[in-house]
Design an enzyme around this catalytic site. Sequence first.
Site, PDB file in Angstrom:
ATOM      1  CG  ASN A   1       4.632  -2.471  -8.271  1.00  0.00           C
ATOM      2  OD1 ASN A   1       3.658  -2.603  -7.540  1.00  0.00           O
ATOM      3  ND2 ASN A   1       5.769  -1.977  -7.825  1.00  0.00           N
ATOM      4  CD  GLU A  15      -1.835   6.761   3.521  1.00  0.00           C
ATOM      5  OE1 GLU A  15      -1.794   5.637   4.042  1.00  0.00           O
ATOM      6  OE2 GLU A  15      -2.065   7.812   4.142  1.00  0.00           O
ATOM      7  CB  CYS A  46      -5.638   0.307  -1.301  1.00  0.00           C
ATOM      8  SG  CYS A  46      -5.293   0.652   0.432  1.00  0.00           S
TER       9      CYS A  46
HETATM   10  C1  FMN Z   1       3.600   1.930   2.950  1.00  0.00           C
HETATM   11  C2  FMN Z   1       2.980   1.615   1.604  1.00  0.00           C
HETATM   12  C3  FMN Z   1       1.954   2.418   1.123  1.00  0.00           C
HETATM   13  C4  FMN Z   1       1.369   2.163  -0.128  1.00  0.00           C
HETATM   14  N1  FMN Z   1       0.425   3.020  -0.613  1.00  0.00           N
HETATM   15  C5  FMN Z   1      -0.078   2.829  -1.872  1.00  0.00           C
HETATM   16  C6  FMN Z   1      -0.973   3.779  -2.466  1.00  0.00           C
HETATM   17  O1  FMN Z   1      -1.289   4.845  -1.886  1.00  0.00           O
HETATM   18  N2  FMN Z   1      -1.463   3.480  -3.699  1.00  0.00           N
HETATM   19  C7  FMN Z   1      -1.112   2.353  -4.381  1.00  0.00           C
HETATM   20  O2  FMN Z   1      -1.585   2.139  -5.492  1.00  0.00           O
HETATM   21  N3  FMN Z   1      -0.234   1.456  -3.857  1.00  0.00           N
HETATM   22  C8  FMN Z   1       0.289   1.687  -2.646  1.00  0.00           C
HETATM   23  N4  FMN Z   1       1.227   0.811  -2.144  1.00  0.00           N
HETATM   24  C9  FMN Z   1       1.710  -0.313  -2.986  1.00  0.00           C
HETATM   25  C10 FMN Z   1       2.971   0.091  -3.768  1.00  0.00           C
HETATM   26  O3  FMN Z   1       2.658   1.110  -4.705  1.00  0.00           O
HETATM   27  C11 FMN Z   1       3.571  -1.097  -4.524  1.00  0.00           C
HETATM   28  O4  FMN Z   1       2.605  -1.623  -5.390  1.00  0.00           O
HETATM   29  C12 FMN Z   1       4.056  -2.196  -3.582  1.00  0.00           C
HETATM   30  O5  FMN Z   1       4.803  -1.658  -2.517  1.00  0.00           O
HETATM   31  C13 FMN Z   1       4.911  -3.236  -4.325  1.00  0.00           C
HETATM   32  O6  FMN Z   1       6.031  -2.625  -4.900  1.00  0.00           O
HETATM   33  P1  FMN Z   1       7.512  -2.735  -4.226  1.00  0.00           P
HETATM   34  O7  FMN Z   1       7.762  -4.193  -3.944  1.00  0.00           O
HETATM   35  O8  FMN Z   1       8.430  -2.165  -5.259  1.00  0.00           O
HETATM   36  O9  FMN Z   1       7.456  -1.933  -2.953  1.00  0.00           O
HETATM   37  C14 FMN Z   1       1.802   1.044  -0.902  1.00  0.00           C
HETATM   38  C15 FMN Z   1       2.834   0.226  -0.398  1.00  0.00           C
HETATM   39  C16 FMN Z   1       3.430   0.509   0.819  1.00  0.00           C
HETATM   40  C17 FMN Z   1       4.554  -0.382   1.318  1.00  0.00           C
END
Ligand code: FMN
Length: 308
Positions: free
Chosen positions: A199, A9, A98
């Site tokens: 993830n 988001e 979230c």
């Molecule tokens: C700015 C931001 C917004 C996020 N918004 C959502 C979202 O809308 N829905 C969701 O399920 N996870 C959301 N997440 C979590 C990510 O989908 C993901 O699970 C998390 O960043 C870990 O993965 P990564 O280390 O590859 O970034 C968000 C993460 C970030 C950093």
Amino acid sequence: MRLFLAPMEGLADAVMRDVLTRLGGIDLCVAEFVRVTHHLLSERVLLRTVPELANGGCTPAGVPVRLQLLGSDPVCLAENAAQAAELGAPGIDLNFGCPAPTVNRHGGGAVLLAEPERIHAIVAAARRAVPEGVPVTAKMRLGLEDTSLALDCARAIEAGGADELTVHARTRADRYRPPARWEWLARIREEVALPLVANGDVWTPGDWEKIRQVSGCGDVMIGRGLIIRPDLARRIKSGGEPMPWRELLPVVEAYYALVRARVDPRHAPGRLKQWLGMLASAYPEAEELHRRLRAERDAEELARRLRE
Ligand SMILES: Cc1cc2nc3c(=O)[nH]c(=O)nc-3n(C[C@H](O)[C@H](O)[C@H](O)COP(=O)(O)O)c2cc1C
């Protein structure tokens, strides 16, 4: 072996999904959450977050985009899930991760991880409401303060009939503190038979190898790593050297042109600076550009200076 772009988001909206999926390597995107409260969301609201619905549910490069719903009421979530499927969403994802206090105060997101029974009710209601050919999937963290209910939540999601589960290997209390607890993904895989997507903290092709090794999962979802290294998915799939800055700069320019076409001019500069700020951790040239443009607030002037 599929690679997913994570929902983010405020970071990975339709424009970012467009730009990243054009670079290749991404098999599927999950859009940022749409919050469900007490009523049926209009087509206009769903299209605002997932404009890909008007393009057969795919980005212009042809990559499907699942629509993610966040809420706590099983009946209302199910009605909205059915509506989204009706509008052509190629999949419905349910958010159980979230950590935002405003969202959690209203009973949605990670706070549901304390209530596996409610998670089960939500998944089951959504699965019943959505036509069989459209996947209903879920995304969870490992828990709120600790991991004590992680397996119960995963079992609840499976028993509710979900088609797939993505696990961000952290609790809410972990926020984004590294390292992600990849070993938990293996424990969950032993407990449930539904397809699991790993993830958390994949920043390089080496991390991708490791998370698959540790978790035993074939499919991996990547979030911030793809924002910082936009060619990461392509490199994971096809190898090769990281994209040099001179190739990435036109991508950044194309992104900003699309942002200006879609976003209020007051907000457009902030979006570009946000991306440049993140790219700076992989590209010194982006850091330099970010520094040069930081004070510019006018959207058009920023576009001109970006091309200089
Ligand atoms: C700015 C931001 C917004 C996020 N918004 C959502 C979202 O809308 N829905 C969701 O399920 N996870 C959301 N997440 C979590 C990510 O989908 C993901 O699970 C998390 O960043 C870990 O993965 P990564 O280390 O590859 O970034 C968000 C993460 C970030 C950093």
